[in-house]
Motif scaffolding. Structure first.
Motif, PDB file in Angstrom:
ATOM      1  N   GLN A  10      10.569  16.971 -13.978  1.00 50.30           N
ATOM      2  CA  GLN A  10      10.968  15.603 -14.301  1.00 50.30           C
ATOM      3  C   GLN A  10      10.894  14.697 -13.075  1.00 50.30           C
ATOM      4  O   GLN A  10      11.868  14.516 -12.361  1.00 50.30           O
ATOM      5  CB  GLN A  10      12.389  15.559 -14.841  1.00 50.30           C
ATOM      6  N   LEU A  11       9.728  14.106 -12.852  1.00 50.96           N
ATOM      7  CA  LEU A  11       9.575  13.120 -11.777  1.00 50.96           C
ATOM      8  C   LEU A  11      10.273  11.833 -12.195  1.00 50.96           C
ATOM      9  O   LEU A  11      10.065  11.332 -13.299  1.00 50.96           O
ATOM     10  CB  LEU A  11       8.094  12.828 -11.523  1.00 50.96           C
ATOM     11  N   ARG A  12      11.109  11.315 -11.333  1.00 52.47           N
ATOM     12  CA  ARG A  12      11.753  10.026 -11.548  1.00 52.47           C
ATOM     13  C   ARG A  12      11.596   9.238 -10.260  1.00 52.47           C
ATOM     14  O   ARG A  12      12.038   9.690  -9.203  1.00 52.47           O
ATOM     15  CB  ARG A  12      13.251  10.163 -11.859  1.00 52.47           C
ATOM     16  N   CYS A  13      10.961   8.104 -10.343  1.00 55.30           N
ATOM     17  CA  CYS A  13      10.756   7.293  -9.149  1.00 55.30           C
ATOM     18  C   CYS A  13      10.983   5.834  -9.507  1.00 55.30           C
ATOM     19  O   CYS A  13      10.348   5.291 -10.411  1.00 55.30           O
ATOM     20  CB  CYS A  13       9.337   7.485  -8.608  1.00 55.30           C
ATOM     21  N   GLU A  14      11.921   5.234  -8.827  1.00 57.11           N
ATOM     22  CA  GLU A  14      12.209   3.818  -9.014  1.00 57.11           C
ATOM     23  C   GLU A  14      11.790   3.092  -7.738  1.00 57.11           C
ATOM     24  O   GLU A  14      12.148   3.510  -6.642  1.00 57.11           O
ATOM     25  CB  GLU A  14      13.705   3.594  -9.261  1.00 57.11           C
ATOM     26  N   PHE A  15      11.041   2.025  -7.895  1.00 60.51           N
ATOM     27  CA  PHE A  15      10.590   1.240  -6.751  1.00 60.51           C
ATOM     28  C   PHE A  15      11.419  -0.030  -6.658  1.00 60.51           C
ATOM     29  O   PHE A  15      11.426  -0.836  -7.594  1.00 60.51           O
ATOM     30  CB  PHE A  15       9.108   0.878  -6.886  1.00 60.51           C
ATOM     31  N   ALA A  16      12.118  -0.197  -5.539  1.00 63.50           N
ATOM     32  CA  ALA A  16      12.887  -1.419  -5.286  1.00 63.50           C
ATOM     33  C   ALA A  16      12.097  -2.274  -4.299  1.00 63.50           C
ATOM     34  O   ALA A  16      11.618  -1.781  -3.278  1.00 63.50           O
ATOM     35  CB  ALA A  16      14.256  -1.080  -4.709  1.00 63.50           C
ATOM     36  N   VAL A  17      11.966  -3.534  -4.626  1.00 64.32           N
ATOM     37  CA  VAL A  17      11.278  -4.480  -3.748  1.00 64.32           C
ATOM     38  C   VAL A  17      12.315  -5.487  -3.277  1.00 64.32           C
ATOM     39  O   VAL A  17      12.987  -6.121  -4.088  1.00 64.32           O
ATOM     40  CB  VAL A  17      10.110  -5.179  -4.474  1.00 64.32           C
ATOM     41  N   LYS A  25       0.880  -1.169   0.000  1.00 60.24           N
ATOM     42  CA  LYS A  25       0.000   0.000   0.000  1.00 60.24           C
ATOM     43  C   LYS A  25       0.919   1.221   0.000  1.00 60.24           C
ATOM     44  O   LYS A  25       1.501   1.566   1.023  1.00 60.24           O
ATOM     45  CB  LYS A  25      -0.904   0.029   1.237  1.00 60.24           C
ATOM     46  N   VAL A  26       1.092   1.840  -1.148  1.00 62.67           N
ATOM     47  CA  VAL A  26       1.958   3.007  -1.286  1.00 62.67           C
ATOM     48  C   VAL A  26       1.062   4.187  -1.622  1.00 62.67           C
ATOM     49  O   VAL A  26       0.477   4.241  -2.701  1.00 62.67           O
ATOM     50  CB  VAL A  26       3.007   2.803  -2.404  1.00 62.67           C
ATOM     51  N   SER A  27       0.926   5.126  -0.710  1.00 63.31           N
ATOM     52  CA  SER A  27       0.070   6.285  -0.967  1.00 63.31           C
ATOM     53  C   SER A  27       0.878   7.526  -1.333  1.00 63.31           C
ATOM     54  O   SER A  27       0.336   8.465  -1.901  1.00 63.31           O
ATOM     55  CB  SER A  27      -0.816   6.573   0.247  1.00 63.31           C
ATOM     56  N   GLY A  72       0.543  -0.457  -5.708  1.00 64.20           N
ATOM     57  CA  GLY A  72       0.972  -1.657  -4.985  1.00 64.20           C
ATOM     58  C   GLY A  72       0.691  -2.944  -5.741  1.00 64.20           C
ATOM     59  O   GLY A  72       1.459  -3.897  -5.657  1.00 64.20           O
ATOM     60  N   ARG A  73      -0.392  -2.977  -6.510  1.00 65.96           N
ATOM     61  CA  ARG A  73      -0.724  -4.181  -7.272  1.00 65.96           C
ATOM     62  C   ARG A  73       0.185  -4.353  -8.486  1.00 65.96           C
ATOM     63  O   ARG A  73       0.264  -5.430  -9.044  1.00 65.96           O
ATOM     64  CB  ARG A  73      -2.190  -4.144  -7.691  1.00 65.96           C
ATOM     65  N   LEU A  74       0.865  -3.275  -8.897  1.00 65.61           N
ATOM     66  CA  LEU A  74       1.786  -3.353 -10.031  1.00 65.61           C
ATOM     67  C   LEU A  74       3.202  -3.704  -9.597  1.00 65.61           C
ATOM     68  O   LEU A  74       4.072  -3.938 -10.428  1.00 65.61           O
ATOM     69  CB  LEU A  74       1.792  -2.021 -10.790  1.00 65.61           C
TER      70      LEU A  74
END
Length: 180
Positions: A70-77, A35-37, A50-52
């Motif tokens: 320039q939004l840059r956001c990398e998600f590390a799991v 759950k990332v808000s 979160g489902r992606l």
């Protein structure tokens, strides 16, 4: 209370307890979606992003390369970079869907979608754009997501990518100060 009624009551309670355990056990195999808000200075529908993302124990967003416009956001799991999100304010003469056509091909089976002023949904990513006014000038906002491997069912994934773009494009534009 007669012994027959007590036996029936115990049997019913035991059956309900077993049903409760079975319902609870069905969700035990795989972790729930994250759950990332909010991440990288952007708000998200917590149920969509979160489902992606792949399931895991920890998600860490990184916006090291973000700049104004320039939004840059990398998600590390669990320590591995997984999904990238990019938002850009670009000149109105730029044709992002044409410029990134080869990228969308690489992401698998691109198809147009009716989002904003144009969009493409692929198997592992998506992109949408919308004309806007940024600091008094006509521009356009481009939102792209890539590296998406979840959900495993491609039809469901593509549906979620489309839903994510519909939801996130106006939010990202507003947060960047790009007004329709």
């Amino acid at each position: 209370m007669s012994s027959m009624k007590r036996y029936s009551l115990r049997l019913a309670c035991g059956t309900m307890s077993l049903a409760t355990l079975l319902v609870g056990a069905t969700g035990c195999g795989e972790p729930e979606p994250f759950k990332v808000s909010e991440a990288c200075g952007a708000r998200f529908d917590p149920d969509l992003i979160g489902r992606l993302l792949p399931r895991g124990d920890e998600v860490v967003p990184d916006d090291t390369f973000s700049e104004p416009r320039q939004l840059r956001c990398e998600f590390a799991v669990d320590g591995q970079e997984q999904v990238g999100l990019r938002g850009d304010v670009v000149e109105p003469f730029v044709k992002p869907l044409e410029v990134k056509e080869s990228v969308m091909l690489r992401l698998g089976d691109p198809a147009p979608a009716d989002i904003g002023d144009g969009a493409t949904i692929s198997d592992h990513g998506a992109m949408a754009l919308k004309a806007c006014t940024y600091k008094g000038e006509r521009m356009q906002y481009v939102l792209a997501i890539d590296g998406v491997e979840d959900p495993k069912d491609i039809t469901e994934r593509r549906h979620l990518l489309e839903k994510f773009l519909r939801s996130q494009l106006p939010v990202a534009m507003e947060e960047e100060g790009c007004r329709p």
